[in-house]
Scaffold this motif. Structure first.
Motif, short mmCIF file in Angstrom:
data_model
loop_
_atom_site.label_atom_id
_atom_site.label_comp_id
_atom_site.label_asym_id
_atom_site.label_seq_id
_atom_site.Cartn_x
_atom_site.Cartn_y
_atom_site.Cartn_z
N CYS A 279 36.71 20.01 89.36
CA CYS A 279 37.92 21.42 89.40
C CYS A 279 39.14 21.40 88.59
O CYS A 279 39.66 21.15 89.92
N PRO A 338 31.28 34.31 91.44
CA PRO A 338 31.61 33.63 90.88
C PRO A 338 31.05 33.13 89.69
O PRO A 338 31.16 32.39 89.00
N ASP A 339 31.16 34.53 88.94
CA ASP A 339 31.03 34.27 86.89
C ASP A 339 32.65 34.80 86.55
O ASP A 339 32.32 34.39 85.78
N PHE A 375 37.25 30.82 86.45
CA PHE A 375 36.82 29.07 86.19
C PHE A 375 35.97 28.94 85.23
O PHE A 375 35.15 28.89 84.47
N ASN A 376 37.55 28.89 84.26
CA ASN A 376 36.94 27.49 82.66
C ASN A 376 36.82 26.62 82.78
O ASN A 376 35.67 26.25 82.09
N ASN A 377 37.03 25.97 83.66
CA ASN A 377 37.08 24.53 83.89
C ASN A 377 36.81 24.30 85.59
O ASN A 377 37.04 22.77 85.94
N CYS A 378 35.94 24.62 86.37
CA CYS A 378 35.79 24.95 87.36
C CYS A 378 34.58 25.33 87.83
O CYS A 378 34.12 26.58 87.48
N SER A 379 33.43 25.04 87.79
CA SER A 379 32.15 25.29 88.20
C SER A 379 32.30 26.54 89.97
O SER A 379 32.76 25.44 90.52
N SER A 380 31.45 27.75 89.77
CA SER A 380 31.54 28.71 91.28
C SER A 380 30.63 27.56 91.86
O SER A 380 30.83 27.35 93.09
N ASN A 381 30.11 26.32 91.60
CA ASN A 381 29.01 25.45 92.60
C ASN A 381 30.16 24.87 93.94
O ASN A 381 30.22 23.89 94.54
N HIS A 382 31.38 24.70 93.77
CA HIS A 382 32.10 24.12 94.10
C HIS A 382 32.43 25.16 95.37
O HIS A 382 33.38 24.19 96.40
N THR A 384 30.61 27.10 98.20
CA THR A 384 29.50 27.85 98.87
C THR A 384 29.50 27.94 100.41
O THR A 384 30.07 27.19 100.48
#
Length: 583
Positions: A279, A338-339, A375-382, A384
């Motif tokens: 991230c 998240p999006d 969140f261009n280079n980071c997934s929202s899954n980081h 939760t």
């Protein structure tokens, strides 16, 4: 025979006699008397006018309008003031008539659309359901002109009911002793007064085993939201390390969002994200107004200090510590979608947006954020299942490490904290409210319930599935006795659903402690409740019903002075709802 006269005199006499004869016989009109035409005509006019006036007067006495001839005579016999008054009256009548004609001419009859075969519409419509029919709407998303809806409110006397007190050793190795709720209340470290919550550290005693303080985490966890903290004071001073943050249970894999954090006598806030590997942030694509310090959110990122994360420093000297306290605080607003990413704004007390104050926040109108983490280079899954956390520790891995080198605080940090209680008179939080909003596009209609079903039943079918008391209240619009309901003094975390059809109606975040004898809420789940006028008791009230099955819930009252965003009280029968505990 004329006497003998001179010829000239004779001619004069003859001329005079001739003129008199001409005037008396041939050229003189008839003798004037009352039988001549002039007198006769004059008499006819006078008599006719008198007769007409009497007839006209009689018509007037009988309600007839005056004849123009009479009005003409009266007009010329009227003084100037009466004429002006009369003219004004006529002008007013003309204006009213003009207005009437304008309204009448522009008024249009409402269009009437008649269907030749209305039964065909019922057969063709996918929404036309016969009694007892079922339709699955579990995947329907709620939409609204407003992007956010209030789901949780932490405030006043019930603030701490939504949190768990942390009592283990400090993970950041601080000189602190976290205490439980009972101890904190008994020691005066936590309390609520005038709807404002205070959390503080011990500022009275020498504490060689760590300074007593508080760390709390919300019972509810989040995967998105708009978090709006209104505070008027935060801890500050040498040795302090306060933080308001979101953190996942499995750190750092579920992430950490430090919204308001700093150490010692710091004057500018730092907003930081902490994650595992993968991230990163690109300051060039960020719209932060703050200063980028680091851009790799990985706690073990090469080239950065350990656990530095990706961090942005505010440019405002009022964003943290003594500066924030001097202006009576303000609002920290955190948007987590998240999006798109995570954004944090700070608004000083004197510049809080009106939409926040009114309870209708609109981040799109706030301008660039202090810290923008796309969140261009980071997934929202980081990020939760994160809990809201407040804490106040001392020294430890950060505050202790820079205690002397950066802030020139006196002596040794641990010794100072343990032996100088007077130094922590400003080490306290003062919180007006913490409100959590959720994006409506992310809330499915069934929420945390079983599959939602729109149920249309006959009254006989309702009577078969409801208890007699439920049927009396839900279907016959009855009312339970005050103070007898199951949820009157119920404040667990969860959602209140319709007892008839199971539709979600209210969240625990909107429940009020009004002592009115029935469960009370200041707002409903959007679209879950409908209103209609009720005059059943001889006075006008607003009834509230379940939008899904039409079950009677109670009534809504407005303007009673409760300190809520809506200034409303939804007074609901306990019988009409059932509680689903938050999992």
């Amino acid at each position: 025979m004329l006497p003998a006269l001179r010829p000239s005199c004779q001619r004069l006499v003859r001329s005079t006699i001739t003129q008199r004869r001409w005037a008396s016989t041939e050229h003189h009109g008839p003798e004037e008397n009352f039988s001549t035409n002039a007198w006769r005509n004059f008499l006819i006019v006078v008599v006719g006018a008198a007769v007409w006036y009497r007839v006209d007067q009689r018509w007037t006495d009988q309600g007839e309008e005056k004849h123009p001839f009479q009005r003409y005579i009266e007009y010329h016999m009227t003084n100037r003031e009466d004429k002006d008054r009369f003219a004004a009256e006529q002008l007013e009548k003309a204006e009213k008539m003009a207005d009437y004609r304008l309204v009448y001419q522009e008024a249009q009859r409402a269009p009437i659309h008649r269907m030749r075969y209305p039964e065909s519409f019922e057969r063709a419509s996918p929404r036309a359901l016969s009694a007892g029919a079922n339709s699955d709407v579990s995947q329907i998303q709620v939409s609204s002109a407003s992007a956010w809806t209030l789901t949780d409110t932490y405030q006043g006397n019930t603030f701490f009911d939504g949190f768990t007190f942390f009592t283990e050793n400090d993970p950041t190795h601080g000189t602190v002793k976290y205490v439980d709720r009972t101890t904190a209340q008994a020691s005066g470290l936590i309390y609520a007064q005038n709807n404002v919550v205070t959390m503080k550290a011990d500022a009275t005693n020498v504490t060689p085993n760590g300074r007593p303080s508080v760390r709390i985490s919300s019972n509810k966890t989040y995967n998105s939201g708009l978090f709006i903290l209104d505070l008027s004071h935060m801890p500050t001073g040498c040795g302090t390390w306060p933080a308001y943050w979101l953190v996942g249970g499995n750190w750092p894999n579920q992430g950490e969002i430090d919204i308001l954090e700093g150490v010692n006598t710091q004057i500018k806030n730092q907003v930081t994200l902490h994650t595992n590997a993968g991230c990163t942030m690109d300051p060039k694509t960020s719209h932060s107004t703050g200063k980028w310090l680091t851009n790799n959110c990985d706690i073990n990122a090469p080239g950065q200090p350990a656990n530095a994360g990706c961090s942005v420093e505010s440019t405002s000297g009022f964003s943290y510590g003594p500066g924030l306290n001097a202006i009576q605080g303000g609002v920290y607003a955190t948007q987590w979608k998240p999006d798109t990413g995570i954004q944090v704004w700070f608004f000083p007390r004197y510049r809080i947006p009106a939409d926040i104050t009114s309870g209708n926040p609109n981040p799109a109108s706030w301008g660039n954020a202090t810290a923008d983490f796309p969140f261009n280079n980071c997934s929202s899954n980081h990020f939760t299942n994160m809990a809201i956390t407040f804490d106040l520790t001392f020294c430890g891995d950060w505050a202790g490490a820079v205690y002397n080198s950066k802030f020139n605080c006196p002596g040794n940090c641990n010794d100072f904290v343990a032996n100088q209680p007077w130094a922590f008179s400003q080490a306290y939080w003062k919180i007006n409210s913490l409100k959590v909003y959720q994006s409506l596009t992310s809330i499915p209609l069934q929420r945390q319930f079983h599959k939602a079903i729109i149920t249309m039943k006959t009254e006989q079918e309702w009577q078969a599935i409801l208890t007699p008391e439920q049927f009396r209240i839900l279907r016959q619009k009855g009312t339970e006795m005050p103070g007898t309901g199951e949820y009157n003094n119920h404040f667990d975390q969860g959602v209140y659903a319709c007892a008839g059809c199971g539709a979600p109606l209210y969240t625990s975040g909107t429940k009020m402690n009004t002592q009115c004898g029935w469960p009370a809420f200041f707002d409903a789940v959007p679209g879950a409740v409908v209103r209609q006028e009720d005059s059943s008791l001889g006075r006008q009230r607003t009834e509230i019903l379940c939008a899904k099955c039409g079950g009677h819930l109670g009534h809504v009252f407005k303007g009673e002075g409760f300190p809520t965003p809506t200034d409303e009280r939804h007074c609901v029968n306990s019988i009409s709802i059932r509680f689903n505990k938050e999992q």
